[in-house]
Every structure is written in structure tokens, then in C-alpha cells.
Enzyme design. Structure first.
Site, mmCIF file in Angstrom:
data_model
loop_
_atom_site.group_PDB
_atom_site.id
_atom_site.type_symbol
_atom_site.label_atom_id
_atom_site.label_comp_id
_atom_site.label_asym_id
_atom_site.label_seq_id
_atom_site.Cartn_x
_atom_site.Cartn_y
_atom_site.Cartn_z
ATOM 1 N N GLY A 180 0.796 -1.219 0.000
ATOM 2 C CA GLY A 180 0.000 0.000 0.000
ATOM 3 C C GLY A 180 0.829 1.269 0.000
ATOM 4 O O GLY A 180 0.355 2.313 0.441
ATOM 5 N N GLY A 181 2.065 1.197 -0.489
ATOM 6 C CA GLY A 181 2.885 2.408 -0.515
ATOM 7 C C GLY A 181 3.914 2.447 0.597
ATOM 8 O O GLY A 181 4.397 3.512 0.972
ATOM 9 N N SER A 182 4.274 1.256 1.131
ATOM 10 C CA SER A 182 5.192 1.263 2.278
ATOM 11 C C SER A 182 6.613 1.658 1.888
ATOM 12 O O SER A 182 7.342 2.196 2.708
ATOM 13 C CB SER A 182 5.183 -0.093 2.993
ATOM 14 O OG SER A 182 5.562 -1.124 2.125
ATOM 15 N N SER B 286 -2.049 -4.356 9.316
ATOM 16 C CA SER B 286 -1.773 -2.908 9.269
ATOM 17 C C SER B 286 -0.504 -2.572 10.040
ATOM 18 O O SER B 286 -0.405 -1.553 10.705
ATOM 19 C CB SER B 286 -2.959 -2.106 9.843
ATOM 20 O OG SER B 286 -4.140 -2.361 9.114
ATOM 21 N N THR C 263 3.894 0.169 8.345
ATOM 22 C CA THR C 263 4.339 1.543 8.599
ATOM 23 C C THR C 263 4.621 1.740 10.087
ATOM 24 O O THR C 263 5.568 2.417 10.466
ATOM 25 C CB THR C 263 3.283 2.545 8.104
ATOM 26 O OG1 THR C 263 3.143 2.362 6.691
ATOM 27 C CG2 THR C 263 3.683 3.978 8.386
ATOM 28 N N GLY D 265 -1.769 1.966 12.556
ATOM 29 C CA GLY D 265 -2.114 1.209 11.352
ATOM 30 C C GLY D 265 -3.363 1.794 10.730
ATOM 31 O O GLY D 265 -4.254 2.274 11.439
ATOM 32 N N VAL D 266 -3.432 1.791 9.399
ATOM 33 C CA VAL D 266 -4.604 2.405 8.755
ATOM 34 C C VAL D 266 -5.293 1.518 7.724
ATOM 35 O O VAL D 266 -6.382 1.831 7.281
ATOM 36 C CB VAL D 266 -4.240 3.737 8.052
ATOM 37 C CG1 VAL D 266 -3.681 4.729 9.046
ATOM 38 C CG2 VAL D 266 -3.260 3.521 6.908
ATOM 39 N N GLU E 8 -6.721 -1.524 7.565
ATOM 40 C CA GLU E 8 -7.830 -2.449 7.757
ATOM 41 C C GLU E 8 -9.098 -1.796 8.279
ATOM 42 O O GLU E 8 -10.204 -2.175 7.893
ATOM 43 C CB GLU E 8 -7.388 -3.582 8.696
ATOM 44 C CG GLU E 8 -6.367 -4.471 8.013
ATOM 45 C CD GLU E 8 -5.711 -5.461 8.954
ATOM 46 O OE1 GLU E 8 -4.942 -5.002 9.827
ATOM 47 O OE2 GLU E 8 -5.986 -6.663 8.836
#
Ligand SMILES: Cc1cc2nc3c(=O)[nH]c(=O)nc-3n(C[C@H](O)[C@H](O)[C@H](O)COP(=O)(O)OP(=O)(O)OC[C@H]3O[C@@H](n4cnc5c(N)ncnc54)[C@H](O)[C@@H]3O)c2cc1C
Lengths: 764, 290
Positions: free
Chosen positions: A495-497, A535, A538, A722-723, A725
Site C-alpha cells: 500500500g505504498g510502504s 496494518s 508503517t 495502522g490504517v 484495515e
């Protein structure tokens, strides 16, 4: 899932209002390759002499395998290897913890390749490796399997019935006071309780009760499972595959094939979506076994049909929810029962669904009982906030009806019963630093919430919770001779990590983002990390990256002090340069490039690696509001407007946080409206393709508005939570509640497909 | 092992001869958006593909005798870009342009849609309502047949061995005529019709319907010409009573099954709803024509 939440944080985050990179929106480092088609996904690797591997799958949902005769297939020219369950060691019945989903290794191996019984239509029975796809297909058709077809069961409540066909004759219901004597499809009963339920309901002025059901849904990633595997004659293995964790692939291959983990090197391919569905293995152990037998590399790629029939969806469910409240809306009691379809082996997410079901509410008396039930369907796999959207559908639908009964605004009812810092969560720990109240407020004060509605339109609100996890993580930061940096992690970038890892390192090092290159390394090139899931990346890997960068800064200060000939406490690191704090010494600043160029004089190459077990991932809360219009003649639902607010801690790269929220909503809307596994009476999935398994297309969705609420997580260096889920938890109920508003009737069964809605309207 | 062969003849006669010689495994290819999917999925065994795109008559749109001749291999995108065709047959064109996505439109054809013989094919109810005909070429020469005679059962056509559709003909248009097509799908695009309805109307100077044709898709094994539904409209100005009669007649004509895409009950009801809505659109369009 609950770690050190209760304890206050020791240090404040680095967000002191002077961040230069964290919180901005640079172009993602993997972007160019992905939009130009250069990125290499699971099916893109080719090797000289590579064979094609294919799987023979059970046509029956439940059958004893009497015999498998591979002689004719072996005799076919071009066939180089054939394997069956007999080629794998029998594994012990033990649980293995791997991030979001624990796995029983014996079950995992039996799911990868059946042994005595086929437990679902699509269950792997044998695999071949051949010189071409056509030869492999022909070989599969020459394998002769004798089946003793057994009665099968698909629906969860049917599987719980006393006279249901039993899938596993050694499966006894766990979690009961007395150990049962009879095998059952109910693998486990779990229970969470507080207070006195009867007293709670006795206190209530209003009691609302309903039953809900949801269909099995697939994660629906675009990229089918794919890998290339090679085992050399000395037993050394290489695997290239697309998954949520190369270390997870290594572990499972090592266990299933009984090989040393250090003998397997797994290189992660780019991943075309996972959503939890790529947190387990299907093909990799087969490809390795085929390579071992043939001596050649073997490539395996699932078809979409195989993805649906043989890789994990999430559970279908049946639920009942009973709520008791005072006339002012104060909840006095809640009674929740969840029955989850696990598929062929135990392990539905009913535990997490139970823990999250009431996590947004402070209720003195409650009981949550969950059942994990095996069925003749593909073994479920993790799916984004596993279980939570399902129980939220039941609880949030019931809360909506309760608000209607009480004549209360749905947000006000949730505010009245909301958890706060210091509240003991329904699942155990005490909440700290949560931003739930702020998130509720963000929706209540949003213009969307008070915008007028037209005829046949309705508005629905729902809330959702997810734990978020931390866990074991490794990151390395190395400085090149010109002072640029590499950030090396072991987590596939879903997701863009890569962007957020590079940004956190750049922030600490004081480098421009373009000077920091993130890579995702193979299992032999970086220390262990748990998979990308829960999640966690990050938060947890970001913590390791930050600490690795901080360690380098400490080292750079030491090196600068050497070169400046001052003491180390006279050196500060300010925006990418060592600065001597004693101005009287007249020392010129030393940039990272200066220090890198002279690294030979100060101790050699500059780099650091941090391995840690990150604790204290702050839980996340989401509040969604959705407007729909229903065509009363056709039953079609149009999503008119959707706004999702979420406590994200600190958005490292806001665009990717927004993207996660929008993606979660899109998946949740699909789950609510059209997605479902349809089985025929013979236990065969009828819609194993994207034509009839309907994920939303772009034109089905409006632009999804996001509101990022930032209540910092003090346990993360920049405050991140965490974002990924949380945003799939509320939409099922938000959509259903909006449909309730539009048609004046409660729909309790997902999906809300047009025929069901029209039938409900006709029923009057 | 089975093998896949491909030829691209340049005349209709060569194509017919190749199809005949190729036997049961030989298939014409117009856009290939059904054929290639069926071959890849293994639903069709590999055989001989006879590509029609090199045959001059099979490509393009020609105005003849007041009507239109559409080459069988003409893709949807070309239909939608043809202003005169779209003005005369808006319903046929909206049906053809509903097929798939922009990418699919670059290839997919009405002839392929017709000869694939899916009960849910989108362009076929509109073509049937339009009284379109096909020019068929075969080993025995050429013949003309109404579009509704092509599909005889799901996946089966009335074409004899070696025969294929070379052209689709749309008749000359009388004044104050228009058509419309609507389908019901669970999503908003990239889906398969649960019900499709084509309606073609002609009005007199006062707005009274003098001719009507209603065709229903996906509610029977082949497209249903709902004569009673058409009769319900003739002589009316499409008032509420006429619409109610149309709804009833369309429902009565539908013979759907229940399957994963919808229940028979739902499909029957939607046939009535879409017939009313399509008739309303066609009527408004017809009123606007000169
Ligand atoms: C992503 C996708 C979306 C789709 N969406 C839709 C949709 O919304 N609605 C819909 O109706 N369909 C849809 N389809 C199906 C398909 O695109 C249509 O049926 C299309 O019109 C087929 O035309 P074609 O020229 O590609 O046919 P082809 O694949 O070339 O042929 C189809 C069949 O007809 C035969 N055939 C072709 N041309 C002739 C001819 N001239 N004479 C005799 N036989 C012939 C072929 O042998 C084959 O059996 C979709 C397909 C895809 C892949």
C-alpha cells in the site's frame, strides 16, 4: 493482538511541528515501474529450462481418495514430475503464529495437497511439471483418481447440525466445559463475557434483536497466485513469488517440505494485491516438490477459476445481535452470537470478529459467543481486518435500528456509548490515546452529514474498530559513498510502504526524499520480518527504519567529532549535516556526503540494521457515512456519496493513507452490494470468475471522501497507527443502514443485490 | 495433441470453403472477444479460426436503399462514431455500445454477439426490434434471414456447416420512428444482462403509435419477440394505461429461469419495468425526429 496498550508511552513522538518530509506527498518510489509495466510480478519471471506446473483439483466437494494412478500421465512425453500427497511429510498438529493469521501446520499442508480426503471442490490432489502448458494439461487429464464421493455441507448452520456430514473424524469442539466424545464440524466455541447479562437486559427500557447473515467473499486481488521455484541437487532452494511476506513463504515451505529455513531463499515479486489472501502458501511448496523431482525450475500460475475455488475467501456467517438500552440511549446489555464458516479446516476469523464486535462501545453487561465451523468450501484466509466487517455488519445494523426505535441521531447514540481513553475494551486491555470521539465528531460536523436527501435516498452511519498489530521486524539503512541512502526492509510493498519507509529515514537523516532509495529484500539479504498484514508495516517496520536511521545519525556525529577533532557532545545533527555546537571552534559543517566520502578515515562503511519486536500499535477507529439511492422498481442501489473519517495517528504519506481508506470502502461496498460465493447443490462454486463474482467497477463508486483524524500514537516515532484495515469494517453496515433509510425496510442478509431488494420492497 | 490453426481469407467464398473444410472445429472470428475467451478457458477445444476481418464486405458501414449495411466484422466503436447510423437507430447503437468496455468495443461486433447465441447478448434484442436481417454466405451461395432466426438455443445457431454472417442489414427508416434498448445488470458496466429489452416505435403526426416491436433478452433461451407487448402500444400515445398493458404483456411473454444472476420472479418483473422505460425513451426520441 493486545500488547502494551495499557502502559503509558515512554517517549513523545518526533512530531515536534518541524517535520520536513513526513506528512508530505512525494511521488512513490515504485510508481514509475508500476505505471509503465516494468514492475515484475509473480508470473513475470522466466528461467532457462523452466517447466510449467499445474494442479489437479477435486471435482467433488467431499470425497475419500481411494487411489490416484499417475502411470499414464508419467508416460506422456514432456512430463517431468508428478506429485501427490504421498510426496509430503506428515506434519504434527501444531499451531504456528505468523502475523495476522495463526496456522495449524498439518492443516496447512493438507490444504496445499490433499492426502486421504478431498474436502472442497478445487482441493489439490496432484500436480505435474511438464515442458509446456499443453502437455501439463494433457497429463492432468491422464491422472486417474478413484473417489468415494461423500455427502457434503456448505452452509454454516447446516454444518453445525447434529446429522451433518462430518469433515474431520478427529475434530472435537474446543472451548467447551466438557470435552465432547463425538466429532463435530464445530471446531471451537469462544466466549467473551462481562457483567450480568440478564440484569443488563432487565434494566433496559428498549430491547432490539435481529438475525443477520453474510455471504463468503473473496479478497479479489487482481494478481493470481504465481511463483517460480527451483531446488538444486544439493537441496538449496530458490523461490520467487508474489505474497504478503517472503519470510512467511520461507517458513511454510520449510515446514511443509521439512527443509532447513536457511536452505530456502525467497525473493519477493511485486504484489498485485493481497488484502490478507496472500498470507499463506498454495503453490510454492508444490513448485519446490516438482522442482526437486524434475531437477528443473518450475513455474506455477493459478487461473482466476483456481483463485476462487482454491484460495481463501473469508467466512460466510450467521449472527444474532440483541441490544438493551435505557430510554436515553445508554446501552445496558448486548448479546452477540456469531457462527462463521471456516472452510475445509478450522480457523475462521470468528475470534477477531468476537473481539471487535463491541470494541467501540462501553457496555457494562455483554456476552459474545463465536463458533468456528468447518464446511466443504475452500479454507478461508485472512481478509482485511479479518472477521471485523462481519460482526460490525450485525452490531451496527442493530445499533441503527436501536437509534430508530429510540428516535435518536445515530451518531449521538454512538457518542453516548463510546469508549474513551481509560475505558476497558470489550476484548480486555484499557484504551489509551484513541481518537474515536474526535472521529465521531469529524463526521457529525461534516457537511455531508447534514446535506439534504431526495426521494428514494437514504443515509447510513456505521463505526468500526481494528486492533492493528506491531511485531517482529527488521530494517537496514546503508549509506553510499556519495552520501545517499538505501533503506532495506523485508516487507512486500502493498500500500505504498516503500514511500513511507523512505520518508521516515529521510526525515531522520535530513536527506531529500530522492536521495533515499527503499528496496524490499529477499530472505537471505535482511533479517526476519513478519509479513505485511495486520496494518503493521508503517508502524512496526517504520519503527525499525527510524531506529536504524537514528543509529546512523549517532554514528555520524561520532565520525564528525573525529574529523572536527571535538568531543561528540559538541556535535549536533541538523537537517542532514553535522554541526559543531561550539561556534568558537569555527568548524565547518560536515554534510552526509562529506562524511560518507571520508568514511574510510572514521571506521569504514556507514550502515546499521535494527531488529525489534514492535509493541503498542494503536488501535484504529473509523466512522463512515454513506448516501444511497434505491431504484424501487429494479432494486438497484446507487452509492451517491460516501465520507469516511478515521483516526490514523499520523499520516506519514497522506495520499497513501487516503488511498487505503478509499480502497477499504470500495471493497466494503462490493461486499455489501454484490459479492458472494454462489454454490450449486453439488457444492461447486457457480461464479468462479470476475464476470459473476462482482467486485465494484470504477463507475459503481462515487469519489470517496476521506477525513484523516490525527491523534498521535506515542509509541511510534512519528505517531503513526495502522490504517489499512479499519476502513473495510464500517461499510457493510453503512450501506445497509443507508438502504434502510431509502426503502424503509431493514435488509439483514448480504449481499444487497437488486433481486433481494426488489423482493423486500414487494413483500411490503 | 490438439492444435490451433488460423487463416484470414480475403473473400467470402474462401472463408465459406475454409469453414466447410475445417469441419466442426472451424469457427469464424469477427472481434474474437467471445471466441478467444472460450478458447483460453478451455470451453472450446482448439481448432481452425477463420478471421473475417480481411474480407472487404465484412468491414464498414454502408448506406443502401435508405437503410444501412453493416459489415459483420465492424467493431462497436465504429458503429458509435457513425452519425447517420446513430441518428436512425439509436437503440441498436446504444445496445451495441453497451458491450464490454472501451477496449472490448475496439473489437466486439454485433455479428459476433448474434452468432455467439448467448441468451443475454445485448445487441440482439435491439436488432430484433429493429427487424434487422443478415446476409449469410455459405458453400451453397448467399441467403438472407431475419436476425431472430439465427440463435436457436443457448450457444447454437441455425447456420449450416460453412455458413457465416457477412453483413447485418438495418431497414430504411420511416418518419417519426425511433428505438431504445435498456438492460439490467447488478453493476453499472462490465456485466451481463439479467434482462434486456429493445423497443422500436413509429408514430403518426399526432403522436399515436402506428407500429411497434418489442424484443426481450435474457428471459428465455433465445430473444423473445413480444407481439402482445407491441400490440399493447399500437393506437396509443403511450399513456399510463398503455404502459401498464405493456408491462403486463412483457411479463407474460418472459419465460426466464432462476440462476446465479437472478431469480425468475425478478427477471419477469424487470422485463415489465424495462419495457416501460425503453418504450418511454423510444417514444420521446421518435417525437423529436422530423
Ligand atoms: C470483458 C468483456 C465484456 C463483455 N461484455 C459484454 C456485454 O456487456 N454484453 C454482451 O452482449 N456481450 C459482452 N461480451 C461478450 C462479447 O464481447 C460480445 O458477445 C461480442 O459482441 C462478440 O463479438 P465478437 O465479434 O468479438 O465475436 P467473436 O468472439 O468473434 O465470435 C463470437 C462467436 O460467434 C461466431 N462468429 C463470429 N463472427 C461470426 C460471423 N460473422 N458469422 C458467424 N459466426 C460468427 C464465432 O465463431 C464465435 O462462436 C463481453 C466480453 C468480454 C470479454
Amino acid at each position: 493482538m493486545s500488547d502494551v496498550l495499557e502502559r503509558p508511552a515512554s517517549s513523545a513522538p518526533l512530531d515536534d511541528g518541524r517535520l520536513k518530509i513526513v506528512g508530505t506527498r512525494p511521488i512513490r518510489p515504485d510508481g514509475v515501474d508500476k505505471v509503465t509495466g516494468r514492475a515484475l510480478y509473480g508470473a513475470d519471471l522466466a528461467m532457462p529450462g523452466m517447466l510449467v506446473g499445474k494442479v489437479l483439483r477435486s471435482p467433488h466437494p467431499h470425497a475419500r481418495i481411494v487411489s490416484i494412478d499417475t502411470r499414464k500421465a508419467r508416460a506422456l512425453p514432456g512430463v517431468k514430475a508428478i506429485i501427490t500427497g504421498a510426496d509430503f511429510p506428515e506434519l504434527a498438529d501444531e499451531e504456528y503464529e505468523a502475523g495476522e493469521s495463526a496456522s495449524n501446520l498439518r492443516d496447512l499442508a493438507l490444504n496445499v495437497m490433499a492426502r486421504d480426503k478431498a474436502l472442497y471442490n478445487g482441493h489439490a490432489l496432484a500436480a505435474v511439471a511438464a515442458t509446456s502448458s499443453a502437455v501439463a494439461d494433457e497429463a492432468l487429464s491422464l491422472i486417474e483418481v478413484v473417489y468415494e464421493v461423500l455427502p457434503h455441507v456448505v452452509a454454516v448452520e447446516a454444518a453445525m447440525a447434529d446429522d451433518a456430514p462430518v469433515l474431520h473424524d478427529k475434530l472435537f469442539t474446543g472451548g467447551l466445559k466438557e470435552k465432547p466424545t463425538k466429532a463435530s464440524n464445530i471446531a471451537k466455541r469462544n466466549e467473551i463475557k462481562r457483567g450480568d447479562l440478564a440484569a443488563g437486559f432487565a434494566e433496559a427500557d428498549v430491547i432490539f434483536e435481529s438475525r443477520y447473515d453474510t455471504a463468503a467473499t473473496h479478497q479479489g486481488y487482481i494478481e493470481p497466485h504465481a511463483c517460480v521455484a527451483s531446488m538444486a541437487s544439493d537441496g538449496q532452494c530458490q523461490v520467487w513469488s508474489s505474497s504478503q511476506g517472503q519470510f512467511m513463504i520461507r517458513t511454510y515451505c520449510a515446514k511443509v517440505l521439512d527443509i532447513d529455513a536457511s536452505s530456502i531463499r525467497v525473493t519477493p515479486a511485486e504484489i498485485g494485491g493481497g488484502f490478507g489472501g496472500k498470507t499463506t502458501v498454495y503453490l510454492e511448496p508444490l513448485a519446490l516438490a516438482l522442482s526437486r523431482q524434475s531437477g528443473a525450475p518450475v513455474k506455477m500460475v493459478m487461473t482466476r477459476d483456481e483463485v476462487f475455488r482454491a484460495s481463501g475467501p473469508t467466512s460466510a456467517s450467521v449472527m444474532t445481535v440483541r441490544l438493551g438500552a435505557k430510554a436515553d440511549g445508554t446501552l445496558t446489555a448486548a448479546d452477540v452470537e456469531l457462527k462463521f464458516q471456516a472452510g475445509a479446516f478450522p480457523g475462521s476469523p470468528v475470534g477477531a470478529a468476537s473481539m471487535t464486535a463491541l470494541a467501540c462501545y462501553d457496555i457494562p453487561n455483554f456476552s459474545i459467543v463465536g463458533y468456528d465451523v468447518v464446511t466443504n468450501t475452500p479454507k478461508v484466509a485472512a481478509y482485511r481486518a479479518p472477521g471485523a466487517p462481519i460482526s460490525a455488519f450485525g452490531v451496527e445494523s442493530a445499533m441503527d435500528d436501536l437509534a430508530l426505535t429510540l428516535g435518536m441521531d445515530p451518531i449521538a447514540l454512538r457518542e453516548k456509548n463510546a469508549v474513551h481513553d481509560g475505558t476497558k475494551a470489550s476484548y480486555g486491555p484499557t484504551f489509551r490515546n484513541i481518537g474515536y470521539a474526535e472521529t465521531l465528531e469529524a463526521i457529525r460536523s461534516h457537511p455531508h452529514y447534514s446535506a439534504p436527501l431526495g426521494p428514494n435516498q437514504g443515509r447510513g452511519v456505521a463505526v468500526g474498530f481494528w486492533f492493528n498489530v506491531g511485531g517482529e521486524s527488521t530494517a537496514a539503512v546503508n549509506i553510499a559513498e556519495d552520501g545517499t541512502a538505501m533503506v532495506i526492509t523485508g516487507n512486500p510493498d502493498i500500500g505504498g510502504s516503500r514511500a513511507s519507509m523512505a520518508m521516515m529515514a529521510a526525515e531522520v537523516l535530513g536527506l531529500p526524499i530522492e536521495k533515499v532509495r527503499p528496496i524490499v529484500a529477499d530472505t537471505a539479504s535482511i533479517g526476519f520480518s513478519m509479513l505485511t498484514g495486520g496494518s503493521r508495516t508503517t508502524f512496526a517496520v517504520g519503527m525499525a527504519v527510524t531506529q536504524a536511521a537514528q543509529k546512523i545519525v549517532e554514528d555520524l556525529k561520532r565520525r564528525a567529532a573525529l574529523l572536527m577533532d571535538v568531543s561528540v557532545d559538541q556535535v549536533d545533527w541538523i537537517y542532514g549535516a553535522a554541526v559543531c555546537t561550539d561556534v568558537s571552534k569555527g568548524k565547518a559543517d560536515l554534510s552526509l556526503a562529506d562524511l560518507a566520502a571520508k568514511s574510510g578515515q572514521t571506521g569504514g562503511p556507514i550502515g546499521s540494521q535494527i531488529s525489534l519486536n514492535a509493541q503498542g500499535a494503536g488501535p484504529g477507529f473509523g466512522v463512515h457515512v454513506c448516501d444511497v439511492e434505491v431504484d424501487p422498481e429494479t432494486g438497484h442501489v446507487t452509492i451517491l456519496r460516501y465520507t469516511a473519517a478515521q483516526d490514523v495517528g499520523k499520516a506519514i504519506h497522506p495520499s497513501y493513507v487516503e488511498g487505503q481508506i478509499q480502497g477499504g470502502v470500495a471493497q466494503g461496498v462490493g461486499w455489501a452490494l454484490n459479492e458472494e460465493y454462489v454454490f450449486d447443490t453439488g457444492g461447486v462454486m457457480e461464479n468462479a470468475g470476475f464476470l459473476d463474482y462482482r467486485v465494484p467497477v470504477a463507475s459503481d463508486l462515487p469519489m470517496i471522501d476521506t477525513v484523516m483524524v490525527e491523534v498521535a500514537n506515542p509509541r511510534h516515532p512519528f505517531g503513526a497507527k495502522g490504517v489499512g484495515e479499519v476502513p473495510i469494517v464500517p461499510p457493510l453496515a453503512a450501506v445497509a443502514n443507508a438502504v434502510r433509510g431509502a426503502i424503509g425496510k431493514r435488509m439483514t442478509s448480504l449481499p444487497l443485490s437488486p433481486p433481494k431488494i426488489r423482493a423486500a420492497i414487494d413483500a411490503g | 495433441m490438439a492444435q490451433l490453426d488460423f487463416i484470414a481469407p480475403v473473400s467470402p467464398e474462401q472463408a465459406a470453403a475454409a469453414l466447410l473444410a475445417g469441419g466442426a472445429g472451424a469457427r469464424p472470428l469477427s472481434g474474437g472477444t467471445d471466441l478467444l475467451v472460450q478458447l483460453r478457458s478451455g470451453r472450446l477445444p482448439p481448432g481452425l479460426i477463420v478471421d473475417l476481418k480481411r474480407i472487404p464486405e465484412a468491414i464498414g458501414i454502408r448506406q443502401e436503399a435508405g437503410g444501412f449495411v453493416i459489415g459483420a466484422a465492424t467493431p462497436g466503436i465504429a458503429l458509435g462514431e457513425h452519425a447517420a447510423l446513430t441518428a436512425a437507430w439509436p437503440g441498436v447503437i446504444e445496445a451495441a455500445n453497451l458491450i464490454g468496455s472501451t477496449q472490448v468495443q475496439g473489437r466486439a461486433t454485433m455479428a459476433g454477439n448474434l452468432c455467439n447465441a448467448s441468451p443475454a447478448a445485448d445487441s440482439v434484442p435491439a436488432l430484433v426490434a429493429a427487424r434487422a436481417t443478415c446476409l449469410i454466405v455459405g458453400p451453397a451461395g448467399r441467403r438472407t434471414a431475419p436476425v431472430e432466426s439465427i440463435a436457436v438455443a443457448p450457444g447454437r445457431t441455425s447456420l449450416a456447416p460453412g455458413e457465416f454472417v457477412l453483413e447485418i442489414h438495418l431497414p430504411a427508416r420511416s418518419a417519426r420512428s425511433a428505438d431504445a434498448y435498456l438492460r439490467s445488470i447488478p453493476r453499472t458496466e462490465m456485466d451481463i444482462a439479467v434482462v434486456g429489452v429493445g423497443v422500436n416505435l413509429t408514430l403518426d403526426a399526432d403522436g399515436v403509435i402506428t407500429d411497434a416491436r418489442v424484443a426481450l433478452g435474457a428471459v428465455g433461451p433465445t430473444v423473445i419477440v413480444a407481439d402482445a407487448a407491441a400490440e399493447a402500444l399500437i393506437g396509443s400515445k403511450l399513456d399510463d394505461a398503455a404502459l401498464a398493458r405493456l408491462d403486463t404483456a412483457a411479463r407474460a411473454a418472459a419465460t426466464p429461469i432462476s440462476d446465479k444472476r437472478g431469480t425468475a420472479d425478478y427477471r419477469t418483473k424487470i422485463a415489465g419495468v424495462l419495457a416501460r422505460r425503453a418504450a418511454t425513451i423510444a417514444y420521446a426520441r421518435a417525437e423529436k425526429t422530423a
